[in-house]
Design an enzyme around this catalytic site. Sequence first.
Site, PDB file in Angstrom:
ATOM      1  N   HIS A   1     -11.631  17.887  -5.926  1.00 48.06           N
ATOM      2  CA  HIS A   1     -10.383  17.156  -5.940  1.00 48.06           C
ATOM      3  C   HIS A   1      -9.581  16.943  -6.543  1.00 48.06           C
ATOM      4  O   HIS A   1      -7.695  17.136  -7.211  1.00 48.06           O
ATOM      5  CB  HIS A   1     -10.936  15.680  -6.260  1.00 48.06           C
ATOM      6  CG  HIS A   1     -10.249  14.639  -5.340  1.00 48.06           C
ATOM      7  ND1 HIS A   1      -9.522  13.418  -6.880  1.00 48.06           N
ATOM      8  CD2 HIS A   1      -9.476  14.286  -4.921  1.00 48.06           C
ATOM      9  CE1 HIS A   1      -8.719  12.340  -6.279  1.00 48.06           C
ATOM     10  NE2 HIS A   1      -8.801  13.113  -5.092  1.00 48.06           N
TER      11      HIS A   1
ATOM     12  N   ASP B   1      -0.525   4.895   1.109  1.00 45.06           N
ATOM     13  CA  ASP B   1      -0.638   6.180   2.618  1.00 45.06           C
ATOM     14  C   ASP B   1      -0.598   5.677   3.190  1.00 45.06           C
ATOM     15  O   ASP B   1      -1.208   4.946   3.545  1.00 45.06           O
ATOM     16  CB  ASP B   1      -2.236   6.923   1.495  1.00 45.06           C
ATOM     17  CG  ASP B   1      -1.388   7.604   0.452  1.00 45.06           C
ATOM     18  OD1 ASP B   1      -2.447   7.588  -0.529  1.00 45.06           O
ATOM     19  OD2 ASP B   1      -1.021   8.548   0.580  1.00 45.06           O
TER      20      ASP B   1
ATOM     21  N   GLU C   1     -14.590  10.505  -3.248  1.00 48.89           N
ATOM     22  CA  GLU C   1     -15.163   9.831  -2.704  1.00 48.89           C
ATOM     23  C   GLU C   1     -15.399  10.950  -1.327  1.00 48.89           C
ATOM     24  O   GLU C   1     -16.649  10.699  -0.232  1.00 48.89           O
ATOM     25  CB  GLU C   1     -15.178   8.695  -2.464  1.00 48.89           C
ATOM     26  CG  GLU C   1     -15.208   7.893  -3.605  1.00 48.89           C
ATOM     27  CD  GLU C   1     -13.875   7.778  -4.274  1.00 48.89           C
ATOM     28  OE1 GLU C   1     -14.095   7.711  -5.339  1.00 48.89           O
ATOM     29  OE2 GLU C   1     -12.850   8.298  -3.886  1.00 48.89           O
TER      30      GLU C   1
ATOM     31  N   SER D   1      -4.304   8.894  -5.951  1.00 47.88           N
ATOM     32  CA  SER D   1      -4.366   9.032  -7.588  1.00 47.88           C
ATOM     33  C   SER D   1      -3.173   9.302  -8.400  1.00 47.88           C
ATOM     34  O   SER D   1      -2.064   8.974  -7.579  1.00 47.88           O
ATOM     35  CB  SER D   1      -5.269  10.540  -7.710  1.00 47.88           C
ATOM     36  OG  SER D   1      -6.737  10.596  -7.129  1.00 47.88           O
TER      37      SER D   1
ATOM     38  N   ASP E   1       1.020  -1.300  -0.414  1.00 49.60           N
ATOM     39  CA  ASP E   1      -0.098  -0.003   0.105  1.00 49.60           C
ATOM     40  C   ASP E   1       1.036   1.393  -0.063  1.00 49.60           C
ATOM     41  O   ASP E   1       2.120   1.318   0.331  1.00 49.60           O
ATOM     42  CB  ASP E   1      -0.723   0.224   1.608  1.00 49.60           C
ATOM     43  CG  ASP E   1      -1.616   1.056   2.120  1.00 49.60           C
ATOM     44  OD1 ASP E   1      -2.139   1.716   0.772  1.00 49.60           O
ATOM     45  OD2 ASP E   1      -1.370   1.876   2.852  1.00 49.60           O
TER      46      ASP E   1
HETATM   47  C1  XBP Z   1      -5.311   6.417   1.446  1.00 46.91           C
HETATM   48  C2  XBP Z   1      -6.853   7.356   0.041  1.00 46.91           C
HETATM   49  C3  XBP Z   1      -6.468   8.252  -0.703  1.00 46.91           C
HETATM   50  C4  XBP Z   1      -5.873   9.195   0.233  1.00 46.91           C
HETATM   51  C5  XBP Z   1      -5.945  10.267  -0.630  1.00 46.91           C
HETATM   52  O1  XBP Z   1      -5.163   5.032  -0.300  1.00 46.91           O
HETATM   53  O2  XBP Z   1      -7.520   6.703   1.232  1.00 46.91           O
HETATM   54  O3  XBP Z   1      -7.714   7.955  -0.840  1.00 46.91           O
HETATM   55  O4  XBP Z   1      -5.998   9.454   0.912  1.00 46.91           O
HETATM   56  O5  XBP Z   1      -5.783  10.185  -2.192  1.00 46.91           O
HETATM   57  P1  XBP Z   1      -3.847   4.220   0.058  1.00 46.91           P
HETATM   58  P2  XBP Z   1      -6.716  10.340  -3.188  1.00 46.91           P
HETATM   59  O6  XBP Z   1      -3.745   4.120   2.046  1.00 46.91           O
HETATM   60  O7  XBP Z   1      -5.181   2.850  -0.513  1.00 46.91           O
HETATM   61  O8  XBP Z   1      -2.959   4.074  -0.786  1.00 46.91           O
HETATM   62  O9  XBP Z   1      -7.448  12.481  -3.397  1.00 46.91           O
HETATM   63  O10 XBP Z   1      -6.136  11.144  -5.044  1.00 46.91           O
HETATM   64  O11 XBP Z   1      -7.593   9.571  -3.560  1.00 46.91           O
HETATM   65 MG    MG Z   2      -3.541   3.096   3.452  1.00 44.05          MG
END
Ligand code: XBP
Ligand code: MG
Length: 256
Positions: free
Chosen positions: A80, A10, A54, A123, A8
């Site tokens: 966004h 983030d 979302e 994204s 993953d």
């Molecule tokens: C974490 C998310 C993402 C980020 C924001 O993704 O849920 O939505 O918070 O990025 P992951 P975006 O932990 O699966 O990497 O605004 O581009 O969605």
């Molecule tokens: Mg994550």
Amino acid sequence: MLEAVIFDVDGTLAETEHDGHRVAFNRAFAAMGLPYRWDGKTYHRLLSVAGGRERLLFFLARNADDLSEQQREELARELHRLKTLYFREIIALGGLTPRPGVLRLLDELHKAGIRLAIATTGSRDWVEPLLLTLLGKSRSDFFEIILTGEDVHAKKPSPEVYHQALEKLSLPPSQVMAIEDSRNGLLAAHAAGIACVIVRNRYSEPAEHLRAELVVDSLGEESTPAVVLSNPHAVEFSGVVSHKTLLALQRALHPA
Ligand code: XBP
Ligand code: MG
């Protein structure tokens, strides 16, 4: 046999949410003259919704009910778009750094010939520059597959992104392991039949709520050992989540 590890982004590769995405969302609100500002507590609650657009829709439905559904959709899309631009600027400032143990584990796995993939709901517009900034070109090229929010119809906790990763890797879930930070990510990996190691952070659910195969507070470094928060398979642990740790976990889950 462990053939691949899916990371993953983030919260796992780097602490991107509080000082990154959250700040970018607030800059987007300010740029559009909106009164909203997400503090840490609010953002923590909103992180239960995967996907920034979302998450905005979820928030606007509860805070901008004077707008029609179409107006909220259009506003969320524009917010966004701006937020992604601002997050790219934050990445370019260089303040986001890999979490402890990330570079070490990636090097170990790559050297051992373990195939590597990314599965994020984030994204693509920022995922690729973030990987280059965090990992550099050579490590970013370790990843055979990079799947982002644009590649799926349903975001985590849907298993879609992990199903796509398995398909592209042509591997059964039993030969793959996921590294995640959130309940949504854990649910997505498990729904795809993939064992999951959780690396908790400030926004993660409490370890006792996370039925992962292993929960640690970081991947650990020799100098800053990780703390094991849940180890239901009693895997031997030497302070860092290493290739050896993942192999031992794999053996415990899939005895020959
Ligand atoms: C974490 C998310 C993402 C980020 C924001 O993704 O849920 O939505 O918070 O990025 P992951 P975006 O932990 O699966 O990497 O605004 O581009 O969605
Ligand atoms: Mg994550």
